[in-house]
Design an enzyme around this catalytic site. Structure first.
Site: not given
Length: 440
Positions: A261-262, A264-266, A283, A309, A328, A381
């Protein structure tokens, strides 16, 4: 907001009131709404005041909206919702931001006219002046109710108290503190010491936290795109709790890695900065992938970016197992309220069960893609046990070849098979981690 004039304070407040009304009443993301408004301003001082006002007003909306409700015999009509936002932000500027009382009143009265509602200018003046006279008693009355005292919705207060009874008050308090701006140094292009020196030479108060290998914290928020080294890809913005993901993945050159679930790529970028891995960044939201690609390009990194998906392996997986998988997972984001205070306004209790179902579905779908001896890091998070340890417990029950690996105390409080970091711990956001190994 194209320039500063004698009436720029009123103009900024009018802009803030319109934007705040969209966030509160239309459910628009605070960050998206702010970016859209701030892009019109060429003056960094205007942008800074708009940002400070909007984020503080969203953070404290549930407190000062309750105060306003006690002051008005009848609620404001729907067509006056910009005035509603203006009054709340006026309270916030006076009480929280500690701006000069009567300057706030005068600018808000002028802002009401700029909003095209001059007949409400008198109401704005009267309400704000009454607040100045009676704020001690008004705030004392607001403190009698937990929702307005903590500026959190009732359902979230109840969930936090149920999940973390000993820590609930400190969690709620930390959620209302503004978080430090944290950078992640791109070690492929710069060293932390070199970037620290450049930032300090530019007049920034910057520190290198000992518990994070790649982090620099700044004492004040700023437009990071104006900082030295940004255009060259020397750093990104990423909270310390998110930076710990790369530590836990234990990356080695040559590994096949999936960030499921990448966007925005951080975390994708941090993994690539750490090791020469074969990275697949996936993603399900096509709209977020351009930003992921832009971030990788600026940082000088490469990954295979896939729109799919993660749970539908037939659509994208080539059958080759991964050595590391980062899940994530989509979550309530209740651990990052310090940075995204509109979560308190937009998230609902009814959201949690569907999110937990998605998390479980992703975990069980990804597990067969992991190589024997490989590791899957489950992270969110969120602060809620239903999304964290309960989800991991279900995954462990479903996969007989899965075992939980120990995680060091520095990553937070023990929580089931993983660890829960609370907001504010070592200056970081709320985050959950569980590391699972495939035994055969």
């Amino acid at each position: 907001m194209s320039g500063r004039t004698d009436n720029s304070g009123a103009a900024i407040r009018a802009e803030a009131a319109r934007t705040l009304a969209r966030v509160v009443f239309d459910g628009v993301s605070l960050r998206v709404a702010f970016d859209a408004r701030a892009s019109r301003s060429a003056d960094p001082r205007d942008r800074a005041l708009l940002a400070a006002t909007l984020f503080a007003s969203a953070r404290w909306w549930l407190r000062f909206d309750a105060v306003l409700g006690r002051m008005l015999e009848r609620g404001l009509p729907d067509k006056a919702r910009d005035i509603h936002g203006l009054l709340v932000l006026g309270f916030v500027q006076i009480e929280v931001m500690r701006m000069p009382d009567y300057a706030v009143v005068a600018a808000c009265v002028d802002a009401a006219r700029l909003l095209g509602q001059p007949r409400h200018a008198g109401l704005v003046n009267a309400v704000l002046r009454r607040f100045l006279r009676e704020r001690a008693s008004l705030l004392a009355e607001a403190d009698l109710d937990e929702v307005s005292r903590h500026a959190h919705p009732r359902w979230l207060i109840d969930r936090i108290r149920n999940d973390w009874p000993r820590d609930a008050d400190s969690i709620l308090e930390e959620n209302n503190r503004e978080a430090l701006l944290t950078l992640r140094v791109n070690r492929r292009r710069c060293t932390r010491d070199a970037l620290l020196e450049r930032l300090q030479q530019a007049g920034m108060t910057a520190h290198a936290p000992l518990h994070l290998a790649d982090a620099i914290t700044l004492e004040e928020s700023t437009d990071v795109s104006r900082l030295p080294g940004f255009a060259e890809g020397h750093f990104s913005v990423q909270d310390g709790a998110a930076q710990q993901v790369a530590d836990l993945l234990d990356l080695k050159d040559g590994q096949r890695v999936l960030d499921a679930c990448a966007a925005p790529g951080g975390k994708t970028a941090h993994a690539l900065e750490r090791a020469n891995v074969e990275m697949t960044a996936l993603d399900s939201d096509a709209g977020r992938l351009p930003r992921l690609r832009e971030n990788l390009l600026r940082l000088g990194l490469e990954a295979t970016v896939v729109h799919a998906d993660a749970s539908r392996s037939d659509d994208w997986w080539d059958g080759r197992p991964f050595d590391r998988i980062l899940l994530d997972a989509p979550c309530s984001a209740t651990g990052i309220i310090r940075r995204q205070p509109d979560i308190k306004l937009h998230r609902r209790a009814a959201d949690i069960a569907p999110l937990a179902a998605i998390q479980a579905r992703l975990g069980t779908a990804l597990w067969p893609m992991l190589a024997p001896g490989g590791k899957l890091l489950y992270a969110t998070c969120s602060l809620l046990r239903a999304e964290n340890e309960a989800t991991v417990a279900r995954l462990l029950d479903a996969c007989s070849d899965a075992r939980a690996l120990p995680i060091q105390d520095r990553h937070g409080r023990a929580a089931g098979a993983g660890r829960q970091n609370f907001p504010g711990h070592k200056g970081m956001d709320g985050f959950y981690y569980a590391l699972l190994e495939k035994t055969r």
